[in-house]
Enzyme design. Structure first.
Site, PDB file in Angstrom:
ATOM      1  N   ARG A  56      41.029  52.381  38.353  1.00 19.73           N
ATOM      2  CA  ARG A  56      40.811  52.995  37.024  1.00 19.73           C
ATOM      3  C   ARG A  56      39.355  52.921  36.600  1.00 19.73           C
ATOM      4  O   ARG A  56      38.871  53.784  35.875  1.00 19.73           O
ATOM      5  CB  ARG A  56      41.661  52.275  35.980  1.00 19.73           C
ATOM      6  CG  ARG A  56      43.136  52.549  36.066  1.00 19.73           C
ATOM      7  CD  ARG A  56      43.899  51.593  35.207  1.00 19.73           C
ATOM      8  NE  ARG A  56      43.553  50.214  35.534  1.00 19.73           N
ATOM      9  CZ  ARG A  56      44.097  49.122  35.000  1.00 19.73           C
ATOM     10  NH1 ARG A  56      45.027  49.259  34.087  1.00 19.73           N
ATOM     11  NH2 ARG A  56      43.729  47.927  35.362  1.00 19.73           N
ATOM     12  N   HIS A  84      49.048  39.217  56.848  1.00 15.87           N
ATOM     13  CA  HIS A  84      47.765  39.006  57.532  1.00 15.87           C
ATOM     14  C   HIS A  84      47.805  37.850  58.533  1.00 15.87           C
ATOM     15  O   HIS A  84      46.955  37.756  59.396  1.00 15.87           O
ATOM     16  CB  HIS A  84      46.603  38.864  56.529  1.00 15.87           C
ATOM     17  CG  HIS A  84      46.520  37.537  55.852  1.00 15.87           C
ATOM     18  ND1 HIS A  84      47.267  37.214  54.762  1.00 15.87           N
ATOM     19  CD2 HIS A  84      45.769  36.444  56.107  1.00 15.87           C
ATOM     20  CE1 HIS A  84      46.988  35.989  54.371  1.00 15.87           C
ATOM     21  NE2 HIS A  84      46.071  35.487  55.172  1.00 15.87           N
ATOM     22  N   GLU A 124      47.077  24.117  52.169  1.00 11.98           N
ATOM     23  CA  GLU A 124      45.832  24.613  51.572  1.00 11.98           C
ATOM     24  C   GLU A 124      45.252  23.564  50.631  1.00 11.98           C
ATOM     25  O   GLU A 124      45.997  22.780  50.038  1.00 11.98           O
ATOM     26  CB  GLU A 124      46.102  25.883  50.762  1.00 11.98           C
ATOM     27  CG  GLU A 124      46.658  27.031  51.578  1.00 11.98           C
ATOM     28  CD  GLU A 124      46.832  28.282  50.733  1.00 11.98           C
ATOM     29  OE1 GLU A 124      45.865  29.039  50.612  1.00 11.98           O
ATOM     30  OE2 GLU A 124      47.923  28.468  50.181  1.00 11.98           O
ATOM     31  N   ASP A 172      55.565  33.563  48.065  1.00 20.33           N
ATOM     32  CA  ASP A 172      54.176  33.853  48.416  1.00 20.33           C
ATOM     33  C   ASP A 172      53.884  33.533  49.888  1.00 20.33           C
ATOM     34  O   ASP A 172      53.114  34.234  50.532  1.00 20.33           O
ATOM     35  CB  ASP A 172      53.249  33.024  47.511  1.00 20.33           C
ATOM     36  CG  ASP A 172      51.774  33.354  47.702  1.00 20.33           C
ATOM     37  OD1 ASP A 172      51.445  34.556  47.710  1.00 20.33           O
ATOM     38  OD2 ASP A 172      50.964  32.426  47.860  1.00 20.33           O
ATOM     39  N   HIS A 225      54.649  34.696  55.656  1.00 25.36           N
ATOM     40  CA  HIS A 225      53.807  34.061  56.681  1.00 25.36           C
ATOM     41  C   HIS A 225      54.566  33.027  57.530  1.00 25.36           C
ATOM     42  O   HIS A 225      54.498  33.064  58.759  1.00 25.36           O
ATOM     43  CB  HIS A 225      52.601  33.371  56.044  1.00 25.36           C
ATOM     44  CG  HIS A 225      51.764  34.278  55.177  1.00 25.36           C
ATOM     45  ND1 HIS A 225      51.582  35.599  55.456  1.00 25.36           N
ATOM     46  CD2 HIS A 225      51.042  34.038  54.049  1.00 25.36           C
ATOM     47  CE1 HIS A 225      50.802  36.139  54.540  1.00 25.36           C
ATOM     48  NE2 HIS A 225      50.462  35.209  53.666  1.00 25.36           N
ATOM     49  N   LYS A 270      49.923  24.111  48.107  1.00 27.11           N
ATOM     50  CA  LYS A 270      48.553  24.234  47.616  1.00 27.11           C
ATOM     51  C   LYS A 270      48.078  22.876  47.129  1.00 27.11           C
ATOM     52  O   LYS A 270      48.882  21.989  46.855  1.00 27.11           O
ATOM     53  CB  LYS A 270      48.493  25.267  46.494  1.00 27.11           C
ATOM     54  CG  LYS A 270      48.780  26.694  46.985  1.00 27.11           C
ATOM     55  CD  LYS A 270      48.288  27.736  46.015  1.00 27.11           C
ATOM     56  CE  LYS A 270      48.624  29.151  46.467  1.00 27.11           C
ATOM     57  NZ  LYS A 270      47.761  29.658  47.541  1.00 27.11           N
TER      58      LYS A 270
HETATM   59  P1  NDP Z   1      43.446  42.502  41.661  1.00 25.29           P
HETATM   60  O1  NDP Z   1      44.184  42.313  40.388  1.00 25.29           O
HETATM   61  O2  NDP Z   1      42.181  41.778  41.884  1.00 25.29           O
HETATM   62  O3  NDP Z   1      43.119  44.059  41.845  1.00 25.29           O
HETATM   63  C1  NDP Z   1      44.009  45.064  41.446  1.00 25.29           C
HETATM   64  C2  NDP Z   1      43.345  46.413  41.643  1.00 25.29           C
HETATM   65  O4  NDP Z   1      44.226  47.415  41.181  1.00 25.29           O
HETATM   66  C3  NDP Z   1      42.052  46.583  40.920  1.00 25.29           C
HETATM   67  O5  NDP Z   1      41.155  47.289  41.745  1.00 25.29           O
HETATM   68  C4  NDP Z   1      42.437  47.440  39.715  1.00 25.29           C
HETATM   69  O6  NDP Z   1      41.295  48.158  39.359  1.00 25.29           O
HETATM   70  C5  NDP Z   1      43.513  48.305  40.348  1.00 25.29           C
HETATM   71  N1  NDP Z   1      44.456  48.884  39.370  1.00 25.29           N
HETATM   72  C6  NDP Z   1      45.192  48.185  38.471  1.00 25.29           C
HETATM   73  N2  NDP Z   1      45.945  49.041  37.743  1.00 25.29           N
HETATM   74  C7  NDP Z   1      45.678  50.285  38.203  1.00 25.29           C
HETATM   75  C8  NDP Z   1      46.129  51.574  37.862  1.00 25.29           C
HETATM   76  N3  NDP Z   1      47.025  51.789  36.876  1.00 25.29           N
HETATM   77  N4  NDP Z   1      45.644  52.624  38.541  1.00 25.29           N
HETATM   78  C9  NDP Z   1      44.734  52.445  39.518  1.00 25.29           C
HETATM   79  N5  NDP Z   1      44.266  51.241  39.901  1.00 25.29           N
HETATM   80  C10 NDP Z   1      44.723  50.180  39.242  1.00 25.29           C
HETATM   81  O7  NDP Z   1      44.516  42.228  42.826  1.00 25.29           O
HETATM   82  P2  NDP Z   1      44.227  41.715  44.310  1.00 25.29           P
HETATM   83  O8  NDP Z   1      43.091  42.468  44.888  1.00 25.29           O
HETATM   84  O9  NDP Z   1      44.174  40.233  44.286  1.00 25.29           O
HETATM   85  O10 NDP Z   1      45.595  42.069  45.054  1.00 25.29           O
HETATM   86  C11 NDP Z   1      45.908  43.378  45.469  1.00 25.29           C
HETATM   87  C12 NDP Z   1      47.212  43.338  46.265  1.00 25.29           C
HETATM   88  O11 NDP Z   1      47.023  42.528  47.417  1.00 25.29           O
HETATM   89  C13 NDP Z   1      48.382  42.694  45.507  1.00 25.29           C
HETATM   90  O12 NDP Z   1      49.581  43.321  45.929  1.00 25.29           O
HETATM   91  C14 NDP Z   1      48.380  41.258  45.997  1.00 25.29           C
HETATM   92  O13 NDP Z   1      49.649  40.668  45.905  1.00 25.29           O
HETATM   93  C15 NDP Z   1      47.975  41.467  47.462  1.00 25.29           C
HETATM   94  N6  NDP Z   1      47.362  40.295  48.063  1.00 25.29           N
HETATM   95  C16 NDP Z   1      46.214  39.773  47.543  1.00 25.29           C
HETATM   96  C17 NDP Z   1      45.629  38.669  48.136  1.00 25.29           C
HETATM   97  C18 NDP Z   1      44.354  38.095  47.625  1.00 25.29           C
HETATM   98  O14 NDP Z   1      43.889  37.104  48.223  1.00 25.29           O
HETATM   99  N7  NDP Z   1      43.757  38.640  46.571  1.00 25.29           N
HETATM  100  C19 NDP Z   1      46.246  38.015  49.343  1.00 25.29           C
HETATM  101  C20 NDP Z   1      47.416  38.685  49.823  1.00 25.29           C
HETATM  102  C21 NDP Z   1      47.954  39.785  49.191  1.00 25.29           C
HETATM  103  P3  NDP Z   1      40.980  48.743  37.900  1.00 25.29           P
HETATM  104  O15 NDP Z   1      41.188  47.634  36.915  1.00 25.29           O
HETATM  105  O16 NDP Z   1      39.575  49.209  38.030  1.00 25.29           O
HETATM  106  O17 NDP Z   1      41.951  49.832  37.734  1.00 25.29           O
HETATM  107  C1  BG6 Z   2      48.143  34.832  50.848  1.00 23.40           C
HETATM  108  C2  BG6 Z   2      48.743  34.110  49.686  1.00 23.40           C
HETATM  109  O1  BG6 Z   2      49.052  35.730  51.394  1.00 23.40           O
HETATM  110  O2  BG6 Z   2      47.765  33.882  51.839  1.00 23.40           O
HETATM  111  C3  BG6 Z   2      47.787  33.085  49.127  1.00 23.40           C
HETATM  112  O3  BG6 Z   2      49.072  35.048  48.679  1.00 23.40           O
HETATM  113  C4  BG6 Z   2      47.314  32.154  50.210  1.00 23.40           C
HETATM  114  O4  BG6 Z   2      48.389  32.343  48.078  1.00 23.40           O
HETATM  115  C5  BG6 Z   2      46.802  32.943  51.395  1.00 23.40           C
HETATM  116  O5  BG6 Z   2      46.268  31.352  49.686  1.00 23.40           O
HETATM  117  C6  BG6 Z   2      46.487  32.036  52.572  1.00 23.40           C
HETATM  118  O6  BG6 Z   2      45.861  32.788  53.561  1.00 23.40           O
HETATM  119  P1  BG6 Z   2      44.861  32.090  54.597  1.00 23.40           P
HETATM  120  O7  BG6 Z   2      44.527  33.179  55.556  1.00 23.40           O
HETATM  121  O8  BG6 Z   2      43.700  31.596  53.796  1.00 23.40           O
HETATM  122  O9  BG6 Z   2      45.638  30.966  55.198  1.00 23.40           O
END
Ligand code: NDP
Ligand code: BG6
Length: 484
Positions: free
Chosen positions: A51, A180, A218, A237, A242, A331
Site C-alpha cells: 500500500r 524455509h 532460539e 509457528d 518446520h 524461544k
Molecule cells: P509485515 O507485517 O512486516 O509486512 C506485511 C506487508 O504487507 C507489508 O509490506 C505491508 O505493506 C503489506 N500489506 C499489508 N496490508 C496490505 C494491503 N491491504 N494491500 C497490500 N499490501 C499490504 O509482515 P512480514 O514481512 O513479517 O510477513 C509476511 C508474511 O511472511 C506473513 O505471512 C508471515 O507470517 C510470513 N513469515 C514471516 C517471517 C518473518 O521472519 N518476518 C518468517 C516466516 C514467515 P504496506 O503497509 O506498505 O501496505
Molecule cells: C519462522 C518463525 O518460520 O522461523 C519464526 O515464524 C522463527 O518465529 C523462524 O523465529 C526461525 O527460522 P530460522 O531459520 O532462524 O531457524
C-alpha cells in the site's frame, strides 16, 4: 568446493508485501545474492507491491537500505548493488482496492517474449485469498505461479478454506507453499546422506535406532512480531511446519525418484502414520512453556500462548514402531541450536571388562544451526597402554566449505526462490501434507484448550520448562544440553 551456477530463465517476480519485514530481511537479500552470483538473467524484473505510496526510486531506496543492513559489505562491492536495484519496480496496490492492478498488468505485459511469472505473497495470510481473487479478476493469474508463506491457516478447517480459495485460481502444480527449513543446506544434506549412501539405510529403523530427537531452539523472543505470534504460538509457528517437516525427512521411506511428488508422497505417508494424540494422552505426551515476561512483551497480561513445545511422537509403521521421535522448540532459550539427533541402540552385548570405560551408543547429529554440520559419533580405543579405554570419536561428515576462501553458505530463501522460477516443487509443501500435519496437531491443541491449564513458565536463557525434562526422564532418557 565447486559451486555451479545454472542461470534460470527470464522471469517477473511480483512481491506482495515488498515493504515488509520478510522482504527486507530475507527475500531481497536472497535475490541480490543470486543476482550477484550470475544466476538471474539480465531481463528478469522484480516488482514490489504494497500500500505504501512509493515509486520505483522510492522502493529502490528502501531496498538499498535493507540490503545495506542485511547483506555483508564484502558482497556489496563494485556495481553489484546498483545493477540489482535497477531490476526493481514498484506499484502501489491496496489488495482490497481497484487501484494499481491496471498499471501492474501493463508493466507485466510490456516484454514481448514469454517469461515466467511469479507472485510471491509476503503478506499476512488474511490477504492470500483476496490477492488470489484479484489476480484472477484482473487477468493476471493465467500460467503464473503463486508462492505463499506460512502459516497456512490456524487449524485444519481454516487451512482447507484457504487452500480451496487459492486452489480456485491456481491449480496445485502452480502453488508453492514455503517452509524455509526445507531450503536449508543441511536439510538437503540429510536427504543426500540417507539416499545417496548404502551405509545408513539398513540401520535406519526401530531395530537399530533407539530414538530420534529434533530440537529447534532460539535465543530470540517474539521481538516485534507479537501481534502475530500471540495468536499463533510455538505449535502453529514451528511444530506444524518446520519440525514436522524435519521429522518427515528423517522418517520417510526412500522415494523412487528425487522429484516433487515422489518425495511429497513419502512425507505424506509419515504424517498420516503419526499415532494420533488426543485428550489425556495428548496432555501426557506434550509440554508447553512460556518464557518469563512474555505476556508483558505481547502486551497481553492474560496470554496463555506457548513459546515452547516439547512432544513425544510415535510413527505407526513397521519401520518405526518402538522408536519415539521427541520434538522440542522454543524461544528465549539458552542458545540457538537446531539439530536432529539420531541415537542408535546400545551394542547388544558388552564384551569389554569392568575396567573399560562404558561404550556410548553411536549417534548421528545433523546440525542445522548455528554451524551446519553432520557428525557421526563412534567409539574407538584410546591409543596407548593403560588398559582398554574407550572414547567417543566424532566423525565430521560435513562439507560446508566454510573454511574455503570466498565460500558463503547460501540462505534457504536463495534456493527456494530460484526453485520456484525453475518450476521445481520438491522443497515445497503440498496441500495434502499441510492438511495431514494439521490433522495431527489439532487434537493436541484441543486437549490443551479443554484441559484448561496454562503453559509452564521458564526462565529466559534456560533449557526450557522442567516438565520437558521430565517428559524424557519418564522414558529413561535425557535431552542433549543446549549449551553452546
Ligand atoms: P509485515 O507485517 O512486516 O509486512 C506485511 C506487508 O504487507 C507489508 O509490506 C505491508 O505493506 C503489506 N500489506 C499489508 N496490508 C496490505 C494491503 N491491504 N494491500 C497490500 N499490501 C499490504 O509482515 P512480514 O514481512 O513479517 O510477513 C509476511 C508474511 O511472511 C506473513 O505471512 C508471515 O507470517 C510470513 N513469515 C514471516 C517471517 C518473518 O521472519 N518476518 C518468517 C516466516 C514467515 P504496506 O503497509 O506498505 O501496505
Ligand atoms: C519462522 C518463525 O518460520 O522461523 C519464526 O515464524 C522463527 O518465529 C523462524 O523465529 C526461525 O527460522 P530460522 O531459520 O532462524 O531457524
Amino acid at each position: 568446493m565447486t559451486t555451479r551456477i545454472i542461470p534460470v530463465d527470464p522471469f517477473d517476480l511480483v512481491i506482495f508485501g515488498a515493504t515488509g519485514d520478510l522482504a527486507a530481511r530475507k527475500l531481497l537479500p536472497a535475490l541480490f545474492h543470486r543476482d550477484r552470483d550470475g544466476q538471474i538473467p539480465d531481463r528478469a524484473r522484480i516488482v514490489g507491491c504494497a500500500r505504501s505510496d512509493l515509486d520505483d526510486e522510492g522502493f529502490r531506496d528502501l531496498a538499498r537500505a535493507a540490503l545495506e543492513e542485511h547483506v555483508d559489505a564484502e558482497y556489496r562491492t563494485g556495481d553489484a548493488l546498483d545493477r540489482f536495484l535497477a531490476r526493481l519496480h514498484y506499484i502501489s496496490i491496496d489488495v482490497f482496492g481497484d487501484k494499481g492492478w491496471s498499471p501492474l498488468r501493463a508493466l507485466l505485459s510490456e516484454p514481448e517474449e514469454a517469461r515466467i511469472r511469479v507472485f510471491y505473497l509476503s503478506v499476512g495470510p488474511s490477504l492470500f485469498g483476496p490477492i488470489a481473487d484479484a489476480l484472477k479478476t484482473h487477468g493476471l493469474a493465467d500460467e503464473a505461479r503463486l508462492v505463499v508463506e506460512k502459516p497456512i491457516g490456524h487449524d485444519g478447517d481454516s487451512a482447507k478454506e484457504l487452500n480451496d480459495r487459492i486452489g480456485a485460481v491456481f491449480d496445485e502444480s502452480r502453488v508453492y507453499r514455503i517452509d524455509h527449513y526445507l531450503g536449508k543446506e543441511t536439510v538437503q544434506n540429510l536427504i543426500a546422506l540417507r539416499f545417496a549412501n548404502a551405509l545408513f539405510e539398513p540401520l535406519w529403523n526401530a531395530k537399530h535406532i533407539e530414538s530420534v530427537r529434533i530440537t529447534v531452539a532460539e535465543t530470540l523472543g517474539v521481538e516485534d512480531r507479537a501481534s502475530y505470534y500471540d495468536k499463533a504460538g510455538a505449535m502453529r509457528d514451528m511444530v506444524q511446519n518446520h519440525l514436522l517437516q524435519l521429522l518427515c525427512l528423517t522418517a520417510m521411506e526412500p522415494p523412487h525418484h528425487f522429484e516433487a511428488d515422489a518425495l511429497r508422497d513419502e512425507k505424506l505417508k509419515v504424517l498420516r502414520a503419526l499415532r494420533p494424540l488426543s485428550g489425556t494422552e495428548a496432555l501426557k505426551a506434550s509440554v508447553r512453556g512460556q518464557y518469563a515476561g512474555y505476556p508483558e512483551e505481547a502486551e497481553n497480561p492474560a496470554s496463555t500462548t506457548e513459546t515452547y513445545v516439547a512432544l513425544k511422537a510415535e510413527i505407526g509403521t513397521w519401520r518405526w514402531a518402538g522408536t519415539p521421535f521427541y520434538l522440542r522448540t522454543g524461544k528465549k532459550l539458552r542458545s540457538r541450536l537446531s539439530e536432529i539427533v539420531v541415537l542408535f541402540r546400545q551394542t547388544p552385548h558388552q564384551i569389554f571388562d569392568d575396567l573399560a570405560t562404558p561404550v556410548a551408543p553411536n549417534s548421528l547429529v545433523i546440525r542445522l544451526q548455528p554451524d551446519e554440520a553432520i557428525t557421526l559419533s563412534i567409539t574407538t580405543k584410546d591409543p596407548g597402554p593403560g588398559g582398554f579405554r574407550m572414547r567417543e570419536t566424532p566423525l565430521d561428515m560435513s562439507f560446508t566449505g566454510k573454511d574455503e576462501e570466498g565460500f558463503r553458505m547460501p540462505d534457504a530463501y536463495e534456493r527456494l526462490v530460484m526453485d520456484v522460477v525453475r518450476g521445481n516443487q520438491t522443497l515445497f509443501m503440498r496441500r495434502d501434507e499441510v492438511a495431514a500435519a494439521w490433522a495431527w496437531i489439532d487434537p493436541i491443541m484441543d486437549a490443551w484448550r479443554e484441559g484448561g491449564g496454562k503453559p509452564e513458565e521458564y526462565d529466559r536463557g534456560s533449557e526450557g520448562p522442567m516438565s520437558a525434562m521430565e517428559l524424557m526422564i519418564r522414558d529413561g532418557r535425557r535431552w542433549r544440553s543446549l549449551a553452546p
